[in-house]
Structure formats: C-alpha cells, structure tokens
Scaffold this motif. Sequence first.
Motif, PDB file in Angstrom:
ATOM      1  N   VAL A   1     -25.770  39.413  55.183  1.00 39.54           N
ATOM      2  CA  VAL A   1     -24.527  38.729  55.571  1.00 39.54           C
ATOM      3  C   VAL A   1     -24.847  37.321  56.081  1.00 39.54           C
ATOM      4  CG1 VAL A   1     -22.661  38.717  57.268  1.00 39.54           C
ATOM      5  CG2 VAL A   1     -23.197  40.815  56.019  1.00 39.54           C
ATOM      6  N   TYR A   2     -25.908  37.212  56.860  1.00 39.44           N
ATOM      7  CA  TYR A   2     -26.329  35.895  57.354  1.00 39.44           C
ATOM      8  C   TYR A   2     -26.658  34.959  56.184  1.00 39.44           C
ATOM      9  CZ  TYR A   2     -29.461  32.449  59.534  1.00 39.44           C
ATOM     10  OH  TYR A   2     -30.070  31.292  59.944  1.00 39.44           O
ATOM     11  N   ALA A   3     -27.427  35.467  55.212  1.00 38.10           N
ATOM     12  CA  ALA A   3     -27.779  34.657  54.043  1.00 38.10           C
ATOM     13  C   ALA A   3     -26.535  34.298  53.244  1.00 38.10           C
ATOM     14  CB  ALA A   3     -28.771  35.411  53.169  1.00 38.10           C
TER      15      ALA A   3
ATOM     16  N   ILE B   1     -25.456  30.560  52.272  1.00 37.82           N
ATOM     17  CA  ILE B   1     -25.390  30.165  50.858  1.00 37.82           C
ATOM     18  C   ILE B   1     -23.987  29.694  50.490  1.00 37.82           C
ATOM     19  CG2 ILE B   1     -25.594  30.992  48.478  1.00 37.82           C
ATOM     20  CD1 ILE B   1     -27.769  32.932  49.507  1.00 37.82           C
ATOM     21  N   TYR B   2     -22.965  30.339  51.039  1.00 40.25           N
ATOM     22  CA  TYR B   2     -21.587  29.914  50.735  1.00 40.25           C
ATOM     23  C   TYR B   2     -21.390  28.451  51.131  1.00 40.25           C
ATOM     24  CZ  TYR B   2     -16.510  29.875  50.417  1.00 40.25           C
ATOM     25  OH  TYR B   2     -15.220  29.561  50.076  1.00 40.25           O
ATOM     26  N   SER B   3     -21.847  28.096  52.313  1.00 38.49           N
ATOM     27  CA  SER B   3     -21.719  26.704  52.763  1.00 38.49           C
ATOM     28  C   SER B   3     -22.537  25.771  51.884  1.00 38.49           C
ATOM     29  CB  SER B   3     -22.179  26.581  54.219  1.00 38.49           C
ATOM     30  OG  SER B   3     -21.357  27.339  55.070  1.00 38.49           O
ATOM     31  N   LEU B   4     -23.735  26.204  51.520  1.00 41.09           N
ATOM     32  CA  LEU B   4     -24.611  25.384  50.679  1.00 41.09           C
ATOM     33  C   LEU B   4     -23.975  25.125  49.314  1.00 41.09           C
ATOM     34  CD1 LEU B   4     -28.434  25.917  50.367  1.00 41.09           C
ATOM     35  CD2 LEU B   4     -27.047  25.510  48.347  1.00 41.09           C
ATOM     36  N   LEU B   5     -23.403  26.170  48.702  1.00 41.40           N
ATOM     37  CA  LEU B   5     -22.789  26.021  47.381  1.00 41.40           C
ATOM     38  C   LEU B   5     -21.537  25.153  47.449  1.00 41.40           C
ATOM     39  CD1 LEU B   5     -23.115  29.644  45.927  1.00 41.40           C
ATOM     40  CD2 LEU B   5     -24.562  27.660  45.476  1.00 41.40           C
ATOM     41  N   THR B   6     -20.782  25.304  48.513  1.00 39.97           N
ATOM     42  CA  THR B   6     -19.593  24.468  48.688  1.00 39.97           C
ATOM     43  C   THR B   6     -19.982  23.003  48.775  1.00 39.97           C
ATOM     44  OG1 THR B   6     -18.458  26.293  49.833  1.00 39.97           O
ATOM     45  CG2 THR B   6     -17.555  24.088  50.114  1.00 39.97           C
TER      46      THR B   6
ATOM     47  N   PRO C   1     -34.860  28.571  44.140  1.00 47.67           N
ATOM     48  CA  PRO C   1     -35.078  29.819  44.903  1.00 47.67           C
ATOM     49  C   PRO C   1     -33.803  30.382  45.525  1.00 47.67           C
ATOM     50  CG  PRO C   1     -36.794  28.222  45.400  1.00 47.67           C
ATOM     51  CD  PRO C   1     -35.755  27.489  44.603  1.00 47.67           C
ATOM     52  N   VAL C   2     -32.869  29.513  45.896  1.00 42.44           N
ATOM     53  CA  VAL C   2     -31.599  29.988  46.448  1.00 42.44           C
ATOM     54  C   VAL C   2     -30.824  30.762  45.387  1.00 42.44           C
ATOM     55  CG1 VAL C   2     -29.365  29.291  47.404  1.00 42.44           C
ATOM     56  CG2 VAL C   2     -31.459  28.121  48.133  1.00 42.44           C
ATOM     57  N   PHE C   3     -30.803  30.245  44.170  1.00 45.57           N
ATOM     58  CA  PHE C   3     -30.063  30.921  43.102  1.00 45.57           C
ATOM     59  C   PHE C   3     -30.768  32.203  42.645  1.00 45.57           C
ATOM     60  CE2 PHE C   3     -27.997  26.800  42.957  1.00 45.57           C
ATOM     61  CZ  PHE C   3     -26.677  27.154  42.730  1.00 45.57           C
ATOM     62  N   ILE C   4     -32.074  32.251  42.766  1.00 41.36           N
ATOM     63  CA  ILE C   4     -32.788  33.506  42.497  1.00 41.36           C
ATOM     64  C   ILE C   4     -32.388  34.552  43.528  1.00 41.36           C
ATOM     65  CG2 ILE C   4     -35.068  34.594  42.486  1.00 41.36           C
ATOM     66  CD1 ILE C   4     -36.165  31.992  41.265  1.00 41.36           C
ATOM     67  N   LEU C   5     -32.276  34.146  44.789  1.00 44.08           N
ATOM     68  CA  LEU C   5     -31.793  35.042  45.833  1.00 44.08           C
ATOM     69  C   LEU C   5     -30.351  35.468  45.547  1.00 44.08           C
ATOM     70  CD1 LEU C   5     -31.670  36.442  48.591  1.00 44.08           C
ATOM     71  CD2 LEU C   5     -31.336  34.184  49.639  1.00 44.08           C
TER      72      LEU C   5
ATOM     73  N   ARG D   1     -35.055  35.622  54.427  1.00 48.00           N
ATOM     74  CA  ARG D   1     -35.844  35.243  55.613  1.00 48.00           C
ATOM     75  C   ARG D   1     -36.681  34.001  55.342  1.00 48.00           C
ATOM     76  NH1 ARG D   1     -37.212  40.938  55.531  1.00 48.00           N
ATOM     77  NH2 ARG D   1     -35.820  42.101  56.918  1.00 48.00           N
ATOM     78  N   ALA D   2     -37.271  33.941  54.145  1.00 50.49           N
ATOM     79  CA  ALA D   2     -38.103  32.791  53.797  1.00 50.49           C
ATOM     80  C   ALA D   2     -37.286  31.506  53.729  1.00 50.49           C
ATOM     81  CB  ALA D   2     -38.812  33.045  52.457  1.00 50.49           C
ATOM     82  N   LEU D   3     -36.050  31.619  53.234  1.00 49.98           N
ATOM     83  CA  LEU D   3     -35.214  30.423  53.044  1.00 49.98           C
ATOM     84  C   LEU D   3     -34.442  30.024  54.305  1.00 49.98           C
ATOM     85  CD1 LEU D   3     -33.825  31.267  49.483  1.00 49.98           C
ATOM     86  CD2 LEU D   3     -35.252  29.281  50.050  1.00 49.98           C
TER      87      LEU D   3
END
Length: 349
Positions: free
Chosen positions: A210-212, A216-221, A305-309, A343-345
Amino acid sequence: MAGHSIDTISEDGLRKLADERHIEEALLASAARALDDWEINATEISLVSHSENIVFRVDSDSRQPFVLRFHRPGYHTLPELHGEFQWTAALNRSGIGAPVPRLSKDKRFFVPLNLPELSQTRFVSLVEWVEGTPMATLIERETEPSRLAAYFHKVGSLAARIHNQAAAWQVPPGFERHAFDADGLMGSQPFWGPFWQQSNLTPAERDQIVYARNRIYSLLTDYGQDRRTYSLIHADLHPGNLITTGETVHIIDFDDSGFGWHLYELAVAISYYQDTPHFEVIRKAIIAGYLTERTLSQSDIQLLPVFILVRSMVSLGWIEQRPELDSSHKIPTLIRRSCEQSRALFGEV
C-alpha cells in the motif's frame, strides 16, 4: 493422462478429467457452430487454450489456418473490441506484423455466440493464424548471453516501432480502449483489481505494498502522459506473444492492449526474466534496441525499475480476480518481488 495409470488417479481426479473432456467436446462443437458465420470450410478444429479467452486453431481447405477466439465476457465492450482491430489494422499498414481479422458473412468482426456449457454468451472473432516459433521458446533454449541480448534487442526495437506508430496515429472517431494510466494501475479501482487486497498477503506485506502504491500513484501522476512517453501500447509484449519466422517477428494477442506508458511495455517484456542469471544483460539489451528506433531520456530509463515493480503488483490483482485459472503458484514470487523492490525503491514502511 500421460504418466498416470487408472489406479493412481482418485475418483475425484477421474471425475474432473471426465468433466474437462466433456467441456472440451462441447466447446469444439460450439466452435464448429460459430464458424457457420464465416465463409470458411474447416477441415480441422483444435482447442489451443481454455483460460480467460477460449482459443481454437482452425485449419481450412484454403490452406490458410485461422485463430477462432471466444472473448472473455465482461473484459471489453464491443466498441473496445473494435478498437483492438482498428489499431492492429493501422499497425499492419505501417509494416508491423499484427493479427489480420476476417469479417463474417454479414460483415461483422465480432459475432455473439451462446455457450450453454458455460452459461455464457461471448463475442467470437476470427483472425489469420501465423506459423512460426514463439520467441520465448527460442529464449528458453538459449544460454549464451550474447544471443539472449540479440533477442531482447529485437524486442526493444519492435516496441519502439509500435510506439512510433501509436504516438503518430490519430485514433478514429469513437475509438475506445482501456487505459493503464495512474488510476488504471495504482488507483482505488485499478483495471486488474485491488492487488493490495490479495488474500495471501500478510499485514506487513500489505502495508509495504500500500505504501508503494501511494508513492507510485504520485510518481505516475507527475510523470504525465506526453506522447513521447505515453500512447497505445500492446501491454503484454513478452516473448511468448512474439512469433518468429526467420528474421520476421509477428505480434499476437492484443487482448490487453490499451493506453499506457512505453516504459510499462518494456517492463512487461522483461519482468518474467528477473530471477535469471542474465537479467542485467536482458535489461540493457531491450533499452539498446529501443534506442535504435526511438528516444528515451536517462530519467525515463531510471524509471524502468518502478514499472517492473508495477507489473508485479498489478499481477497480484489479475490472479486474485481469476481463481479459475489456477495461477496461485505465481503468488509467492510476485509478493516477494513486490516487497523487496518497493523497499529498494521507496524504503521500509
């Protein structure tokens, strides 16, 4: 039943085999009935896949085989199904090998068919079958890193050509297709379902995911939907959907195609190979291949790596919504990847 004798199969197992055989026979009969809507003289019909879509190979007296597909109910509206064929027609016109559909006798691409054995009505379509070998099969046989790199260089180049066409294409009036945008991937009602509610997650794993998801939602926006980075994409461009004949590569299965980020396309293509010893070779090769046809900035590449996640996370929702496909064996790996990579990202919750 290969590998089993009758006395080693339980009564429930025998019943299940009998039920499966009955359903397969019923589906083959329905396929023959569906072909009445096309001007095809079938010489043989064989079931290729019975999962979300039901897919048959149809051999005919014209020597041109076909793919007969019973589309899964509820996944796409009729306008969205037409959108798939509108785009594949445009790709073919641009020189990119994509499915070629056949119209029915009454000039329809999609014909409704009642399937009493499944208590469903599904749309049916017919496209030309392409002979060749899935690139995934060739990759599975390959252990030489330079040869693996050559395959994924080709995938990257092909992805870029798809995106060049899509970014320049003016979609026709009324065109409809789903979107793997911020809401479609990480929103409150993502296209493949709320993956953070996956029943196998522990509370700690759910908190991490949920944290990720929120990050990611903010990053993609913020990333936005510029045509340089976002357009129609195949969205399932893994090597199993690339049919090779010599140096020619033909793309199949546009069922998931829709609007999305180009980096998601690349992530899908390589995510299956994350735990292989040559993943870094594969990652570099697909980027290098892409750059031969289309630009990617360094900041774009750093987001891969974000999109792989993202692919791992949304796949949890896909499996949860489709228990009948029995993909549960994939869940532990997807959870592990989702938690380790988040965790890595983004750090620990």
